[in-house]
Design a protein around this motif. Sequence first.
Motif, PDB file in Angstrom:
ATOM      1  N   ILE A 197      24.776  -6.846  -8.127  1.00 40.12           N
ATOM      2  CA  ILE A 197      24.208  -6.332  -6.867  1.00 40.12           C
ATOM      3  C   ILE A 197      23.972  -4.824  -6.979  1.00 40.12           C
ATOM      4  CG2 ILE A 197      24.589  -6.044  -4.400  1.00 40.12           C
ATOM      5  CD1 ILE A 197      26.374  -8.515  -4.492  1.00 40.12           C
ATOM      6  N   LEU A 198      24.972  -4.104  -7.526  1.00 42.78           N
ATOM      7  CA  LEU A 198      24.826  -2.656  -7.664  1.00 42.78           C
ATOM      8  C   LEU A 198      23.638  -2.321  -8.562  1.00 42.78           C
ATOM      9  CD1 LEU A 198      28.492  -1.380  -8.008  1.00 42.78           C
ATOM     10  CD2 LEU A 198      26.949  -1.172  -6.067  1.00 42.78           C
ATOM     11  N   ALA A 199      23.505  -3.073  -9.661  1.00 41.13           N
ATOM     12  CA  ALA A 199      22.421  -2.800 -10.602  1.00 41.13           C
ATOM     13  C   ALA A 199      21.067  -3.036  -9.938  1.00 41.13           C
ATOM     14  CB  ALA A 199      22.570  -3.686 -11.834  1.00 41.13           C
ATOM     15  N   LEU A 200      20.944  -4.132  -9.201  1.00 41.84           N
ATOM     16  CA  LEU A 200      19.655  -4.421  -8.560  1.00 41.84           C
ATOM     17  C   LEU A 200      19.352  -3.412  -7.462  1.00 41.84           C
ATOM     18  CD1 LEU A 200      19.524  -8.302  -8.381  1.00 41.84           C
ATOM     19  CD2 LEU A 200      18.335  -6.769  -9.927  1.00 41.84           C
ATOM     20  N   SER A 201      20.405  -2.962  -6.763  1.00 41.20           N
ATOM     21  CA  SER A 201      20.150  -1.991  -5.709  1.00 41.20           C
ATOM     22  C   SER A 201      19.677  -0.672  -6.323  1.00 41.20           C
ATOM     23  CB  SER A 201      21.391  -1.765  -4.851  1.00 41.20           C
ATOM     24  OG  SER A 201      22.132  -0.667  -5.296  1.00 41.20           O
ATOM     25  N   ARG A 202      20.139  -0.392  -7.536  1.00 36.39           N
ATOM     26  CA  ARG A 202      19.631   0.807  -8.191  1.00 36.39           C
ATOM     27  C   ARG A 202      18.178   0.603  -8.605  1.00 36.39           C
ATOM     28  NH1 ARG A 202      21.270   3.662 -13.747  1.00 36.39           N
ATOM     29  NH2 ARG A 202      19.476   5.050 -13.738  1.00 36.39           N
ATOM     30  N   ALA A 203      17.874  -0.601  -9.112  1.00 36.68           N
ATOM     31  CA  ALA A 203      16.524  -0.859  -9.607  1.00 36.68           C
ATOM     32  C   ALA A 203      15.502  -0.806  -8.476  1.00 36.68           C
ATOM     33  CB  ALA A 203      16.480  -2.214 -10.298  1.00 36.68           C
ATOM     34  N   ILE A 204      15.884  -1.277  -7.305  1.00 35.23           N
ATOM     35  CA  ILE A 204      14.913  -1.372  -6.210  1.00 35.23           C
ATOM     36  C   ILE A 204      14.498   0.011  -5.719  1.00 35.23           C
ATOM     37  CG2 ILE A 204      16.287  -1.445  -4.091  1.00 35.23           C
ATOM     38  CD1 ILE A 204      14.808  -3.992  -3.399  1.00 35.23           C
ATOM     39  N   GLY A 205      15.359   1.013  -5.906  1.00 38.55           N
ATOM     40  CA  GLY A 205      15.021   2.356  -5.449  1.00 38.55           C
ATOM     41  C   GLY A 205      14.401   3.229  -6.521  1.00 38.55           C
ATOM     42  N   GLU A 206      14.326   2.737  -7.756  1.00 35.89           N
ATOM     43  CA  GLU A 206      13.813   3.570  -8.844  1.00 35.89           C
ATOM     44  C   GLU A 206      12.324   3.844  -8.677  1.00 35.89           C
ATOM     45  OE1 GLU A 206      14.636   5.432 -11.119  1.00 35.89           O
ATOM     46  OE2 GLU A 206      16.785   5.040 -11.249  1.00 35.89           O
ATOM     47  N   THR A 207      11.955   5.096  -8.787  1.00 35.13           N
ATOM     48  CA  THR A 207      10.558   5.465  -8.634  1.00 35.13           C
ATOM     49  C   THR A 207       9.970   5.998  -9.922  1.00 35.13           C
ATOM     50  OG1 THR A 207      11.363   6.321  -6.548  1.00 35.13           O
ATOM     51  CG2 THR A 207       9.033   6.587  -6.998  1.00 35.13           C
ATOM     52  N   ALA A 208      10.692   6.946 -10.543  1.00 37.33           N
ATOM     53  CA  ALA A 208      10.131   7.705 -11.656  1.00 37.33           C
ATOM     54  C   ALA A 208       9.603   6.823 -12.797  1.00 37.33           C
ATOM     55  CB  ALA A 208      11.170   8.692 -12.168  1.00 37.33           C
ATOM     56  N   PRO A 209      10.376   5.846 -13.296  1.00 39.63           N
ATOM     57  CA  PRO A 209       9.856   5.080 -14.438  1.00 39.63           C
ATOM     58  C   PRO A 209       8.617   4.274 -14.062  1.00 39.63           C
ATOM     59  CG  PRO A 209      11.940   4.172 -13.696  1.00 39.63           C
ATOM     60  CD  PRO A 209      11.732   5.435 -12.943  1.00 39.63           C
ATOM     61  N   ILE A 210       8.543   3.836 -12.803  1.00 35.35           N
ATOM     62  CA  ILE A 210       7.406   3.002 -12.408  1.00 35.35           C
ATOM     63  C   ILE A 210       6.161   3.844 -12.193  1.00 35.35           C
ATOM     64  CG2 ILE A 210       6.662   1.298 -10.725  1.00 35.35           C
ATOM     65  CD1 ILE A 210       9.285   0.217 -10.622  1.00 35.35           C
ATOM     66  N   VAL A 211       6.366   5.076 -11.691  1.00 38.38           N
ATOM     67  CA  VAL A 211       5.226   5.987 -11.601  1.00 38.38           C
ATOM     68  C   VAL A 211       4.695   6.266 -13.001  1.00 38.38           C
ATOM     69  CG1 VAL A 211       4.541   8.346 -11.067  1.00 38.38           C
ATOM     70  CG2 VAL A 211       5.941   7.090  -9.455  1.00 38.38           C
ATOM     71  N   THR A 212       5.630   6.461 -13.942  1.00 40.12           N
ATOM     72  CA  THR A 212       5.226   6.849 -15.293  1.00 40.12           C
ATOM     73  C   THR A 212       4.385   5.781 -15.987  1.00 40.12           C
ATOM     74  OG1 THR A 212       7.303   8.038 -15.402  1.00 40.12           O
ATOM     75  CG2 THR A 212       6.093   7.806 -17.442  1.00 40.12           C
ATOM     76  N   ILE A 213       4.686   4.501 -15.752  1.00 42.62           N
ATOM     77  CA  ILE A 213       3.885   3.493 -16.433  1.00 42.62           C
ATOM     78  C   ILE A 213       2.509   3.347 -15.789  1.00 42.62           C
ATOM     79  CG2 ILE A 213       5.861   2.162 -17.239  1.00 42.62           C
ATOM     80  CD1 ILE A 213       5.377   0.178 -15.091  1.00 42.62           C
ATOM     81  N   GLY A 214       2.275   4.061 -14.688  1.00 38.50           N
ATOM     82  CA  GLY A 214       0.932   4.077 -14.120  1.00 38.50           C
ATOM     83  C   GLY A 214       0.726   3.088 -13.001  1.00 38.50           C
ATOM     84  N   ALA A 215       1.749   2.875 -12.183  1.00 36.58           N
ATOM     85  CA  ALA A 215       1.571   2.000 -11.031  1.00 36.58           C
ATOM     86  C   ALA A 215       0.581   2.643 -10.071  1.00 36.58           C
ATOM     87  CB  ALA A 215       2.907   1.796 -10.323  1.00 36.58           C
ATOM     88  N   LEU A 216      -0.128   1.825  -9.327  1.00 37.69           N
ATOM     89  CA  LEU A 216      -1.096   2.357  -8.383  1.00 37.69           C
ATOM     90  C   LEU A 216      -0.374   2.799  -7.124  1.00 37.69           C
ATOM     91  CD1 LEU A 216      -3.804  -0.371  -8.834  1.00 37.69           C
ATOM     92  CD2 LEU A 216      -3.695   1.886  -9.863  1.00 37.69           C
ATOM     93  N   THR A 217      -0.942   3.810  -6.442  1.00 42.94           N
ATOM     94  CA  THR A 217      -0.311   4.247  -5.207  1.00 42.94           C
ATOM     95  C   THR A 217      -1.056   3.688  -4.008  1.00 42.94           C
ATOM     96  OG1 THR A 217      -1.593   6.243  -5.399  1.00 42.94           O
ATOM     97  CG2 THR A 217       0.690   6.349  -6.087  1.00 42.94           C
TER      98      THR A 217
END
Lengths: 296, 318
Positions: A197-217
Motif C-alpha cells: 500500500i505504501l509503495a503504491l501510494s508513493r507511485a500514484i503521486g509521482e510526477t517527475a519520472p512520468i513528465v520525463t518520459i513525455g506524458a501529455l499534459t
Amino acid sequence: MLRRRKLAETLFKTVGICSLALGIGTLVLLFGALIVEGAGRIDWQFLTSFPSRRATQAGILPALVGSSLIMLVTAVVGIPLGVAAAIYLEEYARRTWMTELIEVTVTNLAGVPSIIFGLLALGFFVYILGLGASILTAGLTLALLILPVVIVTTREAIRAIPVQIREAAFALGATKWQTVSDHVLPYSAAGILTGIILALSRAIGETAPIVTIGALTFIAFLPPAPFAMEPPFISFEWLMSPFTVMPIQMFAWVSRPGEDFAGNAAAAGLLLVCMTLGMNGLAIYVRYRMRKRIAW
Amino acid sequence: MNKSLAAVREVIRISEPVIAEATVRRRTQHRREQVIESGLFLAAMMSVAATVAILTVLLWESLGFFQAVSLTDFLTDTLWTPLFDDAHYGILPLLAGTMVTSLVGLLVAIPVGTVSAIYLSEFASSRLRELIKPVLELLGAVPTVVYGYFALLVVTPALQKLWPDLPGFNMLGPGIVIGIMILPLVISLSEDAMRAVPMVLREGSYATGATRLQTAWRVVVPAATSGLVAAHVLGVSRAVGETMVVAIAAGQNPNLTWNPMEPAATITAYIVQVALGDLPHGSIGYQSIFAAGFVLAAMTFTFNMLGHVMRKRFREVY
C-alpha cells in the motif's frame, strides 16, 4: 543555578514542541489551503469532464483513468517482482558477493532521485524498446521505482517470522518452497500488504519520472477499452495508448496563469492528497492491528 | 529360515515400485524447487539490472553530449542555454540553483529536525511519540507536486508580505518547502540514531546530577553524532533530487546566483522543462538532459554512500 537549569529545560521543551508543530502545522495548512481553494471545484462535472481551455468546464476524467490504469500495470509488474526478490534475499540467498551486490543495489536504488528513473525510462523503454510515451512505459517505470520499497518492507515482514516456524515445517518434511508458500508468506501477509500500500501510494503521486518520459499534459480522449464485444473480448491496446495522470494534470494547471486554473489545481491536489493520505492511513492501521494481534 | 527369506523377498517386490515412485517424485519436486529458486533469483537480479541500465543509459547519452561539448566548457562556462541559437553548455548555473535551494532546505531541516528528534527521543512520552510518528509519516507521503503548489501559491505569497519585492518565482519559498519535506526523513533517522545510544550513558550522566537537557546535549547528541550527520546527509540527497517543487515554484531560467531571493532553474527543473517540450531524439538538447542527469545522479550517489557509511559507523560503536 538549579532554577536556571530548570528554566532551560522548560525552554527547550517549548522549542521542541514548536518545531514538531512546524511539521504538523504545515500538513494542516496545506490541507486547509487545498480545501479552501479546491473543495468548491470538486463535483460530478469535474470528475467526468475532459480538460478544457475554460477552467470552469475542465475536468480530470482522463487523468483519473490514466492513473488507475498505470497503477494496475505497476502493481501487476512491481509487486510480484519485489516480493519474489525479498523472498530470495531472506530465505534462499547465501552470503556470497552476488547477494552483497543485490543488497547494495537495492539500497542504492532506494536513494536514486525519481527523475533519474524517468531518464532511464526515456532512454530505455521509450527509445531502445520503442514503447513510446505509453501507459505501459509509465507503469514499468513506476514498477522499478517502487521495487526497493516493496523489497525492503517485505523483507522486514518476513524477518519478523520466528525461525522455529520454519524449522517445524522442515521437520515435517516440507521443502523450502512449501515452507515459504504455506507458512512464511501467509503469516507475514499483513506486513507485506502494508508495504505494498505504501509503495503504491508513493507511485500514484509521482510526477517527475512520468513528465520525463513525455506524458501529455492536455489529453481529450480515453485509452481504448480493455474489453471488446467481439472475440477475443479482451484487448491490450490500452497499454500503448498516450495518457495523462493526476499529478501531471495538477502540474499543468498550476503552471497556467490565472485564478481559475489555480482552483482546478487545488481540487486535483485535494483529490490526490486524499488518495495518498487515505492509503497511508490504511497502511498505518493495518500495521497497528497487526502489532496488536501477533503473539508468537 | 527359508520362509523368512521368502518374506523379505516379497516385501522388496512389493515396495520396489513404491520406492521408485517416491524417488521420481522427489526428483521432480527437487527440480520444481530449483526452478522456483532460479525464478526468485532472477527477480532479485532485477535491481542489479535496473542499476546497470540507469548507469548505461546515462553514460551512453552523456558520451554523445561530450562529443559535441568539451568537458572544460561544461564545467566552467557560466551560461546554460542549450536550446538557444547561441548555445552555451555550462552546468554551473543549474548546479548553483540546485545548491541554493538545497541549502535553504537544509537551513530549515537542521535546526528543526535536530530539535524535534531530541525532543521525541529524550523528552516526549511514549504516547506522544506513537501519535507524532504516523503524522510525520503522512507529511512525507504528500505528493511532491502538491508541495510545489504549496510553495508557489501559499509560501511565496506569504513571504512577499515580508519582502514586497520578492519575485513570484524565487528559490527561497521552494527551499523552505523542501526543508519541511525532508523533515520526516531527517527526524526519524536522527531519532533512530539517538535511540541507539545505550541507556547506561544516560544513567551515568543523571547520576552525576545532570538534567535531562544537559544529558541530551552533552551526552546523547555527541554519542550519536555520526548518525545525526548521516540523517542530514541523506536528507540533502533527497533535497538535491527534488524535482516538482523547484520546477513549479523556482522558475525555469538558469541563473548563476547565490541569492535565494532570485528565480533560478535547478538541474531537475531543467530536465522537466526539456521533457515538456518536444525535442527530437538524439539531438544535443535531448542529450543535454542526460548529461545534467548524470551530474545529479553522481551527486546523490555520493551523498547516499556518505550517509550509509556514517550510519553503519554509529551502529558499530557500542
